[in-house]
Design a protein around this motif. Sequence first.
Motif, short mmCIF file in Angstrom:
data_model
loop_
_atom_site.label_atom_id
_atom_site.label_comp_id
_atom_site.label_asym_id
_atom_site.label_seq_id
_atom_site.Cartn_x
_atom_site.Cartn_y
_atom_site.Cartn_z
N THR B 7 0.85 -1.31 0.12
CA THR B 7 -0.11 0.14 -0.04
C THR B 7 0.95 1.38 0.09
OG1 THR B 7 -0.02 -0.04 2.58
CG2 THR B 7 -2.12 -1.12 1.22
N PRO B 8 0.24 2.07 -0.70
CA PRO B 8 -0.70 2.29 -1.66
C PRO B 8 -0.53 1.70 -2.63
CG PRO B 8 0.31 4.49 -1.65
CD PRO B 8 1.17 3.57 -0.66
N SER B 9 -1.52 1.32 -3.65
CA SER B 9 -1.15 0.85 -5.02
C SER B 9 -0.80 1.71 -5.82
CB SER B 9 -2.59 0.17 -5.43
OG SER B 9 -3.54 0.95 -5.56
N ASN B 10 -0.93 3.04 -5.64
CA ASN B 10 -0.78 4.15 -6.67
C ASN B 10 -0.31 5.33 -5.59
OD1 ASN B 10 -1.01 3.38 -9.62
ND2 ASN B 10 -2.83 2.50 -8.69
N LYS B 11 0.81 6.12 -6.20
CA LYS B 11 1.21 7.16 -5.24
C LYS B 11 1.48 8.29 -6.12
CE LYS B 11 2.20 9.83 -1.50
NZ LYS B 11 1.09 10.32 -0.38
N VAL B 12 0.90 9.59 -6.08
CA VAL B 12 1.48 10.59 -7.21
C VAL B 12 2.08 11.55 -6.10
CG1 VAL B 12 0.98 12.31 -8.80
CG2 VAL B 12 -0.21 10.05 -8.94
N THR B 13 3.21 12.00 -6.28
CA THR B 13 3.77 13.04 -5.37
C THR B 13 4.26 14.13 -6.24
OG1 THR B 13 5.17 13.35 -3.44
CG2 THR B 13 6.17 11.96 -4.99
N LYS B 15 7.88 16.48 -6.72
CA LYS B 15 9.25 16.48 -6.86
C LYS B 15 9.59 17.14 -5.54
CE LYS B 15 13.24 18.11 -9.61
NZ LYS B 15 13.80 19.03 -8.53
N GLY B 16 10.55 16.63 -4.82
CA GLY B 16 11.24 17.19 -3.71
C GLY B 16 10.28 16.54 -2.39
N LYS B 17 9.17 16.01 -2.38
CA LYS B 17 8.37 15.40 -1.27
C LYS B 17 8.88 14.05 -0.80
CE LYS B 17 4.83 18.64 -1.50
NZ LYS B 17 4.92 19.64 -0.40
N TYR B 18 8.39 13.68 0.53
CA TYR B 18 8.90 12.52 0.94
C TYR B 18 7.69 11.51 0.88
CZ TYR B 18 9.61 9.58 5.16
OH TYR B 18 9.55 8.38 6.27
N VAL B 19 8.30 10.22 0.69
CA VAL B 19 7.17 9.24 0.62
C VAL B 19 7.49 8.13 1.35
CG1 VAL B 19 6.20 10.06 -1.71
CG2 VAL B 19 7.92 8.04 -1.49
N GLU B 20 6.46 7.28 1.68
CA GLU B 20 6.59 6.08 2.43
C GLU B 20 5.61 5.11 1.51
OE1 GLU B 20 7.34 7.23 7.17
OE2 GLU B 20 5.57 6.10 6.48
N LEU B 21 6.52 3.84 1.55
CA LEU B 21 5.44 2.72 0.77
C LEU B 21 5.92 1.57 1.69
CD1 LEU B 21 7.36 3.02 -2.95
CD2 LEU B 21 5.63 4.28 -1.92
N ARG B 22 4.38 1.18 1.85
CA ARG B 22 4.47 0.11 2.85
C ARG B 22 4.22 -1.69 2.28
NH1 ARG B 22 1.56 -0.88 8.26
NH2 ARG B 22 0.67 -2.84 8.32
N CYS B 23 4.88 -2.46 3.07
CA CYS B 23 4.79 -3.80 2.59
C CYS B 23 4.33 -4.85 3.61
CB CYS B 23 6.13 -4.38 1.82
SG CYS B 23 6.18 -6.13 1.40
N ASP B 24 3.40 -5.48 3.57
CA ASP B 24 2.96 -6.69 4.44
C ASP B 24 3.13 -7.98 4.05
OD1 ASP B 24 0.81 -4.31 5.35
OD2 ASP B 24 1.10 -5.80 6.86
N GLY B 107 2.85 -4.39 -6.02
CA GLY B 107 3.72 -3.27 -6.20
C GLY B 107 3.02 -1.91 -5.91
N THR B 108 3.60 -0.89 -5.85
CA THR B 108 3.23 0.41 -5.64
C THR B 108 3.59 1.36 -6.62
OG1 THR B 108 3.06 0.47 -3.06
CG2 THR B 108 3.45 2.56 -4.44
N ARG B 109 2.82 1.82 -7.52
CA ARG B 109 3.21 2.59 -8.65
C ARG B 109 3.39 3.93 -8.41
NH1 ARG B 109 3.01 1.54 -14.20
NH2 ARG B 109 1.91 -0.47 -13.32
N LEU B 110 4.58 4.46 -8.11
CA LEU B 110 5.32 6.00 -7.74
C LEU B 110 5.38 6.76 -8.89
CD1 LEU B 110 6.00 7.90 -5.29
CD2 LEU B 110 8.39 6.95 -5.85
N THR B 111 4.59 7.80 -9.03
CA THR B 111 4.73 8.85 -9.99
C THR B 111 5.11 10.12 -9.16
OG1 THR B 111 3.21 7.96 -11.36
CG2 THR B 111 3.67 10.00 -12.13
N VAL B 112 6.48 10.54 -9.72
CA VAL B 112 6.92 12.02 -9.22
C VAL B 112 6.81 12.92 -10.34
CG1 VAL B 112 8.74 13.35 -8.09
CG2 VAL B 112 8.54 10.70 -7.68
#
Lengths: 115, 113
Positions: B7-13, B15-24, B107-112
């Motif tokens: 989680t999350p499955s998708n994350k749009v952030t 540029k310059g921001k902080y992100v956390e991606l979680r895995c269970d 997976g988590t699809r990260l878009t910056v």
Amino acid sequence: QKEVEQDPGPLSVPEGAIVSLNCTYSNSAFQYFMWYRQYSRKGPELLMYTYSSGNKEDGRFTAQVDKSSKYISLFIRDSQPSDSATYLCAMRLTYSGAGSYQLTFGKGTKLSVIP
Amino acid sequence: GAGVSQTPSNKVTEKGKYVELRCDPISGHTALYWYRQSLGQGPEFLIYFQGTGAADDSGLPNDRFFAVRPEGSVSTLKIQRTERGDSAVYLCASSPHLGWGYTFGSGTRLTVV
């Protein structure tokens, strides 16, 4: 040159055809060889694994490893539309030192099986 | 759970921001791995854990990337000062034994942007 080379395709075949997928590699220390299938927007799932050289068969799938040529293959017999996916080869070192539990993947070959 | 959950499955952030991606991971799996898959490429290794400790973090691209697994189960991949080049699918996998029997999450699809 990347450690693992795989033709990205795309590869399109008619239903029922025999499909041949392959990878070449440069690091002779690779000893474990795997094939993964990845559907769109999903994680890879393990299809086959082999240790060192030789053949392994599982249903419609056959994996071959030729370490002398640094070449591995996956054959799919009687291909089905449900086999349409990206196929990734992956390799692992055998010793227990640094880096030995990493998988090194090829780029993947996108396969379409046309009904 | 039945599989590896990310989680999350998708994350749009931005540029310059902080992100956390979680895995269970799958319950009982002691080994946990993070990979990154860019468009049209195979997954590339980032880091793996055996229990709580990072056994091999040699794939982390730079010091903006960090991962933790404080209780030997859930893991978080943290990316500071995100860059557009960080855009990719971040895959997590777990296994009952180190190096074998991987099960990947979706997976988590990260878009910056």
